[in-house]
Design a protein around this motif. Sequence first.
Motif, mmCIF file in Angstrom:
data_model
loop_
_atom_site.group_PDB
_atom_site.id
_atom_site.type_symbol
_atom_site.label_atom_id
_atom_site.label_comp_id
_atom_site.label_asym_id
_atom_site.label_seq_id
_atom_site.Cartn_x
_atom_site.Cartn_y
_atom_site.Cartn_z
ATOM 1 N N ILE A 1 8.424 13.532 -12.227
ATOM 2 C CA ILE A 1 8.843 14.681 -13.046
ATOM 3 C C ILE A 1 7.963 15.886 -12.739
ATOM 4 C CG2 ILE A 1 9.827 13.396 -14.996
ATOM 5 C CD1 ILE A 1 7.204 13.934 -16.530
ATOM 6 N N SER B 286 6.439 5.916 -17.169
ATOM 7 C CA SER B 286 7.486 5.407 -18.059
ATOM 8 C C SER B 286 8.613 4.777 -17.254
ATOM 9 C CB SER B 286 8.031 6.515 -18.941
ATOM 10 O OG SER B 286 8.396 7.603 -18.182
ATOM 11 N N HIS B 287 9.353 3.901 -17.890
ATOM 12 C CA HIS B 287 10.440 3.204 -17.226
ATOM 13 C C HIS B 287 11.770 3.717 -17.748
ATOM 14 C CE1 HIS B 287 7.773 0.480 -15.269
ATOM 15 N NE2 HIS B 287 7.139 0.340 -16.418
ATOM 16 N N VAL B 288 12.716 3.781 -16.862
ATOM 17 C CA VAL B 288 14.021 4.334 -17.250
ATOM 18 C C VAL B 288 15.068 3.252 -17.108
ATOM 19 C CG1 VAL B 288 15.621 6.209 -16.850
ATOM 20 C CG2 VAL B 288 13.268 6.401 -16.112
ATOM 21 N N GLY C 243 13.164 13.150 -11.677
ATOM 22 C CA GLY C 243 13.588 13.701 -12.963
ATOM 23 C C GLY C 243 14.346 15.014 -12.811
ATOM 24 N N ALA C 244 15.155 15.298 -13.807
ATOM 25 C CA ALA C 244 15.892 16.569 -13.820
ATOM 26 C C ALA C 244 14.903 17.728 -13.661
ATOM 27 C CB ALA C 244 16.641 16.692 -15.142
ATOM 28 N N MET D 262 22.588 13.862 -8.940
ATOM 29 C CA MET D 262 23.251 14.504 -10.091
ATOM 30 C C MET D 262 23.514 15.991 -9.802
ATOM 31 S SD MET D 262 23.837 12.226 -12.312
ATOM 32 C CE MET D 262 24.183 11.011 -11.141
ATOM 33 N N PRO D 263 24.225 16.686 -10.705
ATOM 34 C CA PRO D 263 24.649 18.053 -10.376
ATOM 35 C C PRO D 263 23.510 19.022 -10.064
ATOM 36 C CG PRO D 263 25.869 17.226 -12.260
ATOM 37 C CD PRO D 263 24.789 16.215 -11.977
ATOM 38 N N LYS E 148 13.261 7.408 -9.155
ATOM 39 C CA LYS E 148 14.011 8.357 -9.981
ATOM 40 C C LYS E 148 13.310 9.694 -9.908
ATOM 41 C CE LYS E 148 15.760 4.881 -13.097
ATOM 42 N NZ LYS E 148 15.177 3.664 -12.500
ATOM 43 N N THR F 38 8.900 7.106 -10.557
ATOM 44 C CA THR F 38 9.634 8.024 -11.439
ATOM 45 C C THR F 38 8.859 9.332 -11.421
ATOM 46 O OG1 THR F 38 10.495 6.247 -12.817
ATOM 47 C CG2 THR F 38 10.452 8.440 -13.800
ATOM 48 N N GLY G 134 17.784 13.465 -10.489
ATOM 49 C CA GLY G 134 18.252 14.096 -11.729
ATOM 50 C C GLY G 134 18.741 15.512 -11.509
ATOM 51 N N THR G 135 19.491 15.978 -12.454
ATOM 52 C CA THR G 135 20.185 17.260 -12.318
ATOM 53 C C THR G 135 19.199 18.409 -12.028
ATOM 54 O OG1 THR G 135 21.920 18.560 -13.349
ATOM 55 C CG2 THR G 135 20.216 17.795 -14.816
#
Length: 220
Positions: free
Chosen positions: A206, A215-217, A190-191, A154-155, A188, A204, A172-173
């Motif tokens: 963060i 947690s699930h996304v 996280g941003a 992501m950006p 994943k 996941t 994530g961004t």
Amino acid sequence: MKLKKLAIYGAGGLGRELAWMVKDIIEHGGKWEVIGFFDDGKEKDSFIDELPVLGGLNEINASPAPLNLVIAISDPPTKEKLVRDIVNTNIEFPVLIHPACLAGDKKNNRFGRGTVLTAGVILTTRIQMGEFVLINLASTIGHDVNIGKFSSVMPGCSISGAVTLGERCLVGTGARILQNIIIGEDSKVGAGAVVTRNFGSGSTLIGVPAVKTTSHVEGV
Ligand SMILES: CC(C)(COP(=O)(O)OP(=O)(O)OC[C@H]1O[C@@H](n2cnc3c(N)ncnc32)[C@H](O)[C@@H]1OP(=O)(O)O)[C@@H](O)C(=O)NCCC(=O)NCCS
């Protein structure tokens, strides 16, 4: 000069961004003719940003003539499913690079079919991307990075040298991944996370430094 027909699969925000991106590519000499969007969630024959919605998966699979398709879906598992459901051999998936992307060392970088590199992205050298990877606005990818197929960055991300991202990863961004890190498939980031060590498949992550969350996304 013959223009090649190109359509965008996914008429949401990313789809409209990629339609704009292809317009820019055409303005810089790209030989495309954008014929419209495909999206099963939109009304056929409606218009989005002056481009027609041509139908959905059935219409893609029924296309009688060669057609280039750009996948405008960032969620990796959804992207993979949509691609796997396309069985029409008339469909091709070009590599698209915005004119304001520095795609790096032409001799030593490798991009799989369907790779999309958007505006402001900067790559250096010996970078390998599997098919259908999206690198979104203003992200930087350092030397010797490997990104698995269907992954999306992501950006505003920084992926440092010699990082390996497995298949179907979402970054994530604004995330940062430090050098030599390996992140397993289906993960994943996280941003805003800063990844400082290796993580296995399905993680996941963060925070700063990034830790695993349970947690699930489902999407982004
Ligand atoms: C990390 C991420 C994948 C987790 O998604 P999720 O599992 O659905 O998480 P939830 O939204 O249920 O949040 C779970 C908890 O983590 C927190 N959280 C979510 N994302 C976070 C992040 N990036 N950094 C720090 N904390 C985060 C939430 O605040 C929540 O905290 P709480 O339990 O104390 O309320 C997702 O939030 C994310 O960052 N996705 C990237 C989105 C993105 O970059 N989009 C770009 C669009 S262009």
